[in-house]
Structures are given as structure tokens and as C-alpha cells.
Enzyme design. Structure first.
Site, PDB file in Angstrom:
ATOM      1  N   ASN A   1      67.535  65.929   9.564  1.00 26.40           N
ATOM      2  CA  ASN A   1      68.655  66.343   8.705  1.00 26.40           C
ATOM      3  C   ASN A   1      68.322  67.449   7.702  1.00 26.40           C
ATOM      4  O   ASN A   1      69.207  68.193   7.296  1.00 26.40           O
ATOM      5  CB  ASN A   1      69.317  65.132   8.035  1.00 26.40           C
ATOM      6  CG  ASN A   1      68.379  64.353   7.170  1.00 26.40           C
ATOM      7  OD1 ASN A   1      67.163  64.530   7.228  1.00 26.40           O
ATOM      8  ND2 ASN A   1      68.919  63.472   6.355  1.00 26.40           N
TER       9      ASN A   1
ATOM     10  N   GLU B   1      59.576  57.680   3.300  1.00 32.45           N
ATOM     11  CA  GLU B   1      60.886  57.996   2.709  1.00 32.45           C
ATOM     12  C   GLU B   1      61.911  57.622   3.765  1.00 32.45           C
ATOM     13  O   GLU B   1      62.028  58.296   4.787  1.00 32.45           O
ATOM     14  CB  GLU B   1      60.973  59.492   2.359  1.00 32.45           C
ATOM     15  CG  GLU B   1      59.905  59.983   1.391  1.00 32.45           C
ATOM     16  CD  GLU B   1      60.061  59.424  -0.016  1.00 32.45           C
ATOM     17  OE1 GLU B   1      61.120  58.840  -0.324  1.00 32.45           O
ATOM     18  OE2 GLU B   1      59.114  59.546  -0.808  1.00 32.45           O
TER      19      GLU B   1
ATOM     20  N   CYS C   1      70.128  61.156   3.611  1.00 37.03           N
ATOM     21  CA  CYS C   1      69.636  59.825   3.228  1.00 37.03           C
ATOM     22  C   CYS C   1      70.315  59.345   1.950  1.00 37.03           C
ATOM     23  O   CYS C   1      70.599  58.161   1.796  1.00 37.03           O
ATOM     24  CB  CYS C   1      68.122  59.844   3.065  1.00 37.03           C
ATOM     25  SG  CYS C   1      67.547  61.103   1.925  1.00 37.03           S
TER      26      CYS C   1
HETATM   27  P1  NAP Z   1      63.922  59.007  12.984  1.00 38.88           P
HETATM   28  O1  NAP Z   1      64.612  58.751  14.263  1.00 38.88           O
HETATM   29  O2  NAP Z   1      63.192  57.883  12.357  1.00 38.88           O
HETATM   30  O3  NAP Z   1      62.946  60.239  13.252  1.00 38.88           O
HETATM   31  C1  NAP Z   1      62.177  60.801  12.229  1.00 38.88           C
HETATM   32  C2  NAP Z   1      60.912  61.405  12.815  1.00 38.88           C
HETATM   33  O4  NAP Z   1      60.076  60.357  13.308  1.00 38.88           O
HETATM   34  C3  NAP Z   1      61.173  62.334  14.007  1.00 38.88           C
HETATM   35  O5  NAP Z   1      60.266  63.411  13.975  1.00 38.88           O
HETATM   36  C4  NAP Z   1      60.888  61.417  15.183  1.00 38.88           C
HETATM   37  O6  NAP Z   1      60.549  62.111  16.364  1.00 38.88           O
HETATM   38  C5  NAP Z   1      59.716  60.623  14.660  1.00 38.88           C
HETATM   39  N1  NAP Z   1      59.491  59.351  15.333  1.00 38.88           N
HETATM   40  C6  NAP Z   1      60.386  58.590  15.990  1.00 38.88           C
HETATM   41  N2  NAP Z   1      59.789  57.478  16.486  1.00 38.88           N
HETATM   42  C7  NAP Z   1      58.490  57.547  16.123  1.00 38.88           C
HETATM   43  C8  NAP Z   1      57.362  56.708  16.338  1.00 38.88           C
HETATM   44  N3  NAP Z   1      57.433  55.577  17.028  1.00 38.88           N
HETATM   45  N4  NAP Z   1      56.168  57.102  15.825  1.00 38.88           N
HETATM   46  C9  NAP Z   1      56.060  58.243  15.108  1.00 38.88           C
HETATM   47  N5  NAP Z   1      57.091  59.085  14.898  1.00 38.88           N
HETATM   48  C10 NAP Z   1      58.298  58.737  15.384  1.00 38.88           C
HETATM   49  O7  NAP Z   1      64.937  59.542  11.892  1.00 38.88           O
HETATM   50  P2  NAP Z   1      66.084  60.644  12.054  1.00 38.88           P
HETATM   51  O8  NAP Z   1      67.193  60.086  12.843  1.00 38.88           O
HETATM   52  O9  NAP Z   1      65.472  61.946  12.468  1.00 38.88           O
HETATM   53  O10 NAP Z   1      66.527  60.838  10.538  1.00 38.88           O
HETATM   54  C11 NAP Z   1      67.542  60.089   9.935  1.00 38.88           C
HETATM   55  C12 NAP Z   1      66.960  58.985   9.085  1.00 38.88           C
HETATM   56  O11 NAP Z   1      66.068  59.528   8.132  1.00 38.88           O
HETATM   57  C13 NAP Z   1      68.023  58.264   8.283  1.00 38.88           C
HETATM   58  O12 NAP Z   1      67.745  56.899   8.281  1.00 38.88           O
HETATM   59  C14 NAP Z   1      67.856  58.842   6.890  1.00 38.88           C
HETATM   60  O13 NAP Z   1      68.326  58.030   5.849  1.00 38.88           O
HETATM   61  C15 NAP Z   1      66.374  59.018   6.835  1.00 38.88           C
HETATM   62  N6  NAP Z   1      66.020  60.001   5.829  1.00 38.88           N
HETATM   63  C16 NAP Z   1      65.401  59.569   4.694  1.00 38.88           C
HETATM   64  C17 NAP Z   1      65.105  60.475   3.688  1.00 38.88           C
HETATM   65  C18 NAP Z   1      64.415  60.050   2.425  1.00 38.88           C
HETATM   66  O14 NAP Z   1      63.844  60.912   1.762  1.00 38.88           O
HETATM   67  N7  NAP Z   1      64.418  58.785   2.069  1.00 38.88           N
HETATM   68  C19 NAP Z   1      65.441  61.818   3.850  1.00 38.88           C
HETATM   69  C20 NAP Z   1      66.073  62.218   5.020  1.00 38.88           C
HETATM   70  C21 NAP Z   1      66.356  61.292   6.015  1.00 38.88           C
HETATM   71  P3  NAP Z   1      61.695  62.390  17.468  1.00 38.88           P
HETATM   72  O15 NAP Z   1      62.708  63.234  16.801  1.00 38.88           O
HETATM   73  O16 NAP Z   1      60.945  63.068  18.545  1.00 38.88           O
HETATM   74  O17 NAP Z   1      62.238  61.052  17.864  1.00 38.88           O
END
Ligand code: NAP
Length: 483
Positions: A152, A250, A284
Site C-alpha cells: 500500500n 508493523e 493500515c
Molecule cells: P502481506 O500480505 O502481509 O504482505 C506484506 C509483505 O510480506 C509482502 O512483501 C509479502 O510478499 C510478504 N510476505 C507474505 N507472506 C510472507 C511470508 N510467509 N514470509 C515472509 N514474507 C511474506 O500484507 P499486504 O496485503 O501487502 O499489506 C496490507 C496489510 O499491511 C494490512 O493488514 C495493513 O494494515 C498492513 N499494514 C500495516 C502498516 C503499519 O505500519 N502498521 C502499514 C501498512 C500496511 P508477497 O507480496 O510476495 O506476498
């Protein structure tokens, strides 16, 4: 991919598609890295450690400043790439790019402030002789940092990990998201142009469960800085524990905006529009629940529904667009399911409520800006993170009811309170379980060098450039016996 200062293909030459979510068109391809590729990048980062540690703070700072300048001079291209690759409205993509340049500048400044501290050992009567002992601490690089970031904010959230890690003298293996890898690749080119020595920053693309998990599990990686979904974060924390890695997480949020009965309702409604609908709610800290006290509710819903009705959904490259697409089909399905569940369980649809399928939107992943009234705590939408343009209104009878609702999820990222009585707002703010509480402001604000992070299932550790540096360094205590 960028490994040991070279641009390389994946070992097996497989690629993945970078999609524009507004049209479903492929805008580029990128390497589908393998576990072996991740290992090569990790080895490069290990080998470069002494090079990184030998650089002076001045040299590290100079490179970070240079990348910031290069990003500013390439900002139009970078913003367009963000808009195309993740469907972010162009003005927001420009803001993300400007913030990313600022993050690099903050990191360049903080690189020069890696202060230790003297410890007054003579305040300890034991062991004898402390009068002539000098004790002080140093902040040393933690080593190889794995930086795993979400779709995002494909530029700024990657830099919130990479820039502090490099400022502190670490080496990095970065894994950008598969939905939105291109800005991460472009920024690596700018680091190369700025003269960062080979191996200090490596970027590997490919699936999280393969490439990402290899970085998490490798005994050669010393810390994982992760931003993403709570479920992914929990898995990463479990796996990283096996090698005793430091993890900074995060994670997801379900941020409430509490509107008290004495609030300026117009102001709250305008803030809620940005809080809920900026980047289609895929933030987020997006406002994911509007908790409105009975005295303000009718006026709030009336005022807010007029704003929601007038939001313009469309192509992120058009400046008049307020709400762009959702990142992919599965994101769209999740939103549809949560809205459907709420409506089946008694929520009242005020605006939107469905995916947009007319010719204009049919090739992209668009959901109508949605306002739901009479949502209650038992509905899935009040408990599970909604990553979409949906505003659920939950009524509260008084301040303690509003507080109980606000605290009634597993999340605790940010929250906001609207009131005309600052003391009342502050009393409540102290009791809200969240990493940050904003009074008379929206939830989705972040200041890049201020403390940022969640409690409960929203995270572990804090970011904000200087705090991220603290997390990505080891504290060493040195004592000299001067006798
Ligand atoms: P995500 O599906 O968890 O993916 C985040 C990153 O982790 C991607 O690079 C993903 O790679 C990688 N990943 C996925 N599975 C993994 C595993 N088993 N081992 C290591 N890495 C892995 O999250 P998203 O859908 O991209 O982002 C949305 C989420 O992020 C929401 O829940 C949002 O609230 C949260 N977020 C939190 C913050 C904060 O600062 N608290 C800020 C922004 C977003 P792939 O893309 O290749 O799957």
C-alpha cells in the site's frame, strides 16, 4: 533484482506480472526470485557487512542525502509508477514520493546522531573502585536486516526500513511486495546511482512465502523489519524466533474515529472522508470504524453521506479522482464479503455497497464508496480489518460506551477523537488502547520521524526514523578501569 551491486534475473528465469489494478493490464514483468536467489542476496549482505561498518557516519549520511536528491529529481516518474503499479490516486502517489525523500533526509541526519551515553558507575557502591571506572554505551549495527514491505505504500514503507538500517551501518536484503514491486526496484537504482557500495543493499522480488520466508528463517539475517498483515506478521515472528532474530512488526489495524456529542460534526465528517476513503481505505491507519455518540449521530450521518455520495471514483492518473481501485481481485472479494455479512446482520446501507461493474470500471477492481449505518460490535466488519472504501457507523450511548467499542477489537494501531472539549478528549485518549491517539484529526496521519507503531495485534516495536535506528542497532556497554 539487485544483488551484490548487479542487476540479475531470477535463477530459473521465471517472471511475475506487475499489474495496473485500475485496468488489469500488465505494465511490466519482474523476476520471480527463488530461495536460492534469496540466499545469494543474504550472502552478499553478509559479505558487505565489514564494508558498511567501515563507512563513516558522514559517508553513510552523504549517500542517503544523495538518494533523497535523486528521488526528488525523479519524483514525477516515481509518483506515476506508484499510481500505475498499485492504483494510488496521483496526488497521493506524489505525497508518498515526497515523504519518501523526507525519510531519506531524516535518515541522513539521524546517521550523524548515533549517540551512546555515559553511565555514572560511581552511583553504584558495588563493586568497589567505581570512582575510577568510566562506563559508556555505543550503538552498533545489528548486522543484516531483512526488510519486508507491503503493497500500500510501496516506496515509503520500504524506505522506512531500508533508510534507517543503512543509516545505522547495517546491510539489507529487501523484499518488496509482489503487488507493487516496481517502486522498490526503482529506488534501488537510485541507491546504485548514489554510489552505495555493492552488497550493502540487495533487493529480491518474488513470493513472500518463498523469498520472504527464506530471509526470515536464515540464520545469517540478524533482524526482520516487517510491515504487512497481522497473520503474516505472526507467522514471521514465530519463524524468526527460531534463530533469535529481532523482529519489528508493523501490522494491521481497525482504527476507530470517536465522534463525541459535542464535536464539530462538519469538521469530523470532512476528516472521516479522508480517513476512510484515502487510497480506497487500503491504509493500515485508515478510519475503519466511526463510533458516533447518539447526540451527534443523525447530523453526522446526514453530513457524511453527502460527502460520500460526491466522491469521484476513477482512474488514479486523473487528478479529479478521489477513490481508485482495490489492489486485486481477492481484496475486492474480501470487502464484498464483509459488507454482505454486515447487511445480512442488520446494518443499514446508506451509500454504495457494491463492486462497480459498468464499462468504465469493468476491467479494474473497483468498489463503490460505501456508508453503512447501525453496525454493531458482533458483525465481522467491526472486528476484521476492512481494507476498502467502507465506512461503518457504530452508535455509542456515552463516552464509556464509545471507549469500550473502540477498545473492543484485537487491534490497537491509531485512533482519533472529535470533541470541542479538549480535557474530555484527553481523558478518553489516555484510555484508548492504541499506539497513537489523535484529537480532532483523522486516524491516517503519520509523521515520518515521530513514534509510529501498534499495540495488541497491531505490532511490536516502533518505527519513525530515529526509533527504527534504535531498533536496528545493538547497545554495547564499554567500561574502562582507569586505576
Ligand atoms: P502481506 O500480505 O502481509 O504482505 C506484506 C509483505 O510480506 C509482502 O512483501 C509479502 O510478499 C510478504 N510476505 C507474505 N507472506 C510472507 C511470508 N510467509 N514470509 C515472509 N514474507 C511474506 O500484507 P499486504 O496485503 O501487502 O499489506 C496490507 C496489510 O499491511 C494490512 O493488514 C495493513 O494494515 C498492513 N499494514 C500495516 C502498516 C503499519 O505500519 N502498521 C502499514 C501498512 C500496511 P508477497 O507480496 O510476495 O506476498
Amino acid at each position: 533484482m539487485f544483488i551484490e551491486g548487479k542487476w540479475v534475473d531470477s535463477q530459473n528465469h521465471e517472471t511475475l506480472k506487475a499489474i495496473n489494478p485500475a485496468t488489469s493490464e500488465t505494465i511490466d514483468t519482474f523476476p520471480k526470485g527463488t530461495v536460492e536467489d534469496a540466499r545469494r542476496a543474504i550472502d552478499a549482505a553478509v559479505a558487505a557487512r565489514s564494508k558498511a561498518e567501515d563507512m563513516t557516519a558522514y559517508e553513510r549520511s552523504k549517500i542517503l542525502y544523495k538518494v533523497s536528491q535523486l528521488l526528488e529529481s525523479n519524483s514525477a516518474d516515481m509518483a506515476k509508477l506508484i499510481a500505475l503499479n498499485v492504483g494510488k490516486p496521483i496526488a497521493d502517489a506524489e505525497a508518498e514520493t515526497a515523504r519518501a525523500a523526507l525519510v531519506l533526509t531524516f535518515a541522513a541526519e539521524e546517521a550523524k546522531r548515533l549517540y551512546g551515553q555515559t553511565i555514572p558507575l560511581d552511583s553504584h557502591p558495588f563493586p568497589p573502585g567505581n570512582k575510577n571506572r568510566l562506563g559508556f554505551t555505543l550503538r552498533e549495527p545489528i548486522g543484516v536486516v531483512g526488510a519486508i514491505s507491503p503493497f500500500n505504500f510501496p516506496l515509503n514503507l520500504l524506505l522506512h526500513k531500508v533508510a534507517p538500517a543503512l543509516a545505522a551501518g547495517n546491510t539489507v536484503v529487501a523484499k518488496p511486495p509482489s503487488d507493487g514491486p516496481l517502486p522498490g526496484i526503482m529506488i534501488a537504482k537510485l541507491f546504485e546511482q548514489a554510489g552505495l557500495p555493492p552488497g550493502i543493499l540487495n533487493v529480491v522480488t518474488g513470493s513472500g512465502s518463498e523469498v520472504g520466508m527464506e530471509i526470515v528463517e536464515s540464520p545469517k539475517v540478524n533482524a526482520i523489519s516487517f510491515t504487512g498483515d497481522t497473520t503474516t506478521g505472526r507467522l514471521i515472528a514465530e519463524k524468526a524466533a527460531a534463530t533469535n532474530k529481532r523482529t519489528i512488526l508493523e501490522l494491521g489495524g481497525h482504527d476507530p474515529m470517536i465522534i463525541l456529542d459535542d464535536a464539530d460534526v462538519e469538521k469530523a465528517a470532512k476528516a472521516a472522508a479522508v480517513g476512510v476513503f484515502a487510497y480506497s481505505g487500503q491504509v493500515c491507519t485508515a478510519t475503519k470504524r466511526l463510533i458516533v455518540e447518539d447526540g451527534a449521530r443523525d447530523q453526522f450521518v446526514r453530513t457524511f453521506s453527502t460527502i460520500v455520495k460526491n466522491l469521484k471514483v476513477g482512474n488514479p492518473l486523473e487528478r479529479t479522482t478521489n477513490v481508485g481501485p482495490i489492489i486485486n481481485q481477492s481484496g475486492l472479494n474480501k470487502i464484498e464479503q464483509l459488507v454482505g455479512d454486515a447487511l445480512n446482520n442488520g446494518a443499514v446501507l446508506v451509500e454504495g455497497g457494491k463492486r462497480l461493474e459498468t464499462a468504465e470500471y469493468s476491467h479494474g477492481f473497483f468498489f463503490a464508496p460505501t456508508l453503512l449505518d447501525q453496525v454493531n460490535q458482533d458483525m465481522q466488519i467491526a472486528q476484521k480489518e476492512i481494507f476498502g472504501p467502507v465506512a461503518p457507523v457504530i452508535r455509542a450511548s456515552d463516552d464509556s460506551d464509545a471507549l469500550a467499542i473502540a477498545n473492543g477489537t484485537v487491534y490497537g494501531l491509531q485512533a482519533s477523537i472529535f470533541t470541542s472539549n479538549l480535557a474530555r478528549g484527553l481523558k478518553l485518549a489516555k484510555k484508548v488502547k492504541a499506539g497513537a491517539v489523535l484529537i480532532n484529526d483523522r486516524t491516517n496521519v503519520r509523521w515520518d520521524n515521530a513514534p509510529f507503531g501498534g499495540i495488541k495485534r497491531s505490532g511490536l516495536g516502533r518505527e519513525g526514523v530515529s526509533l527504527a535506528i534504535t531498533e536496528l542497532t545493538e547497545l554495547k556497554f564499554i567500561v574502562a578501569n582507569l586505576d
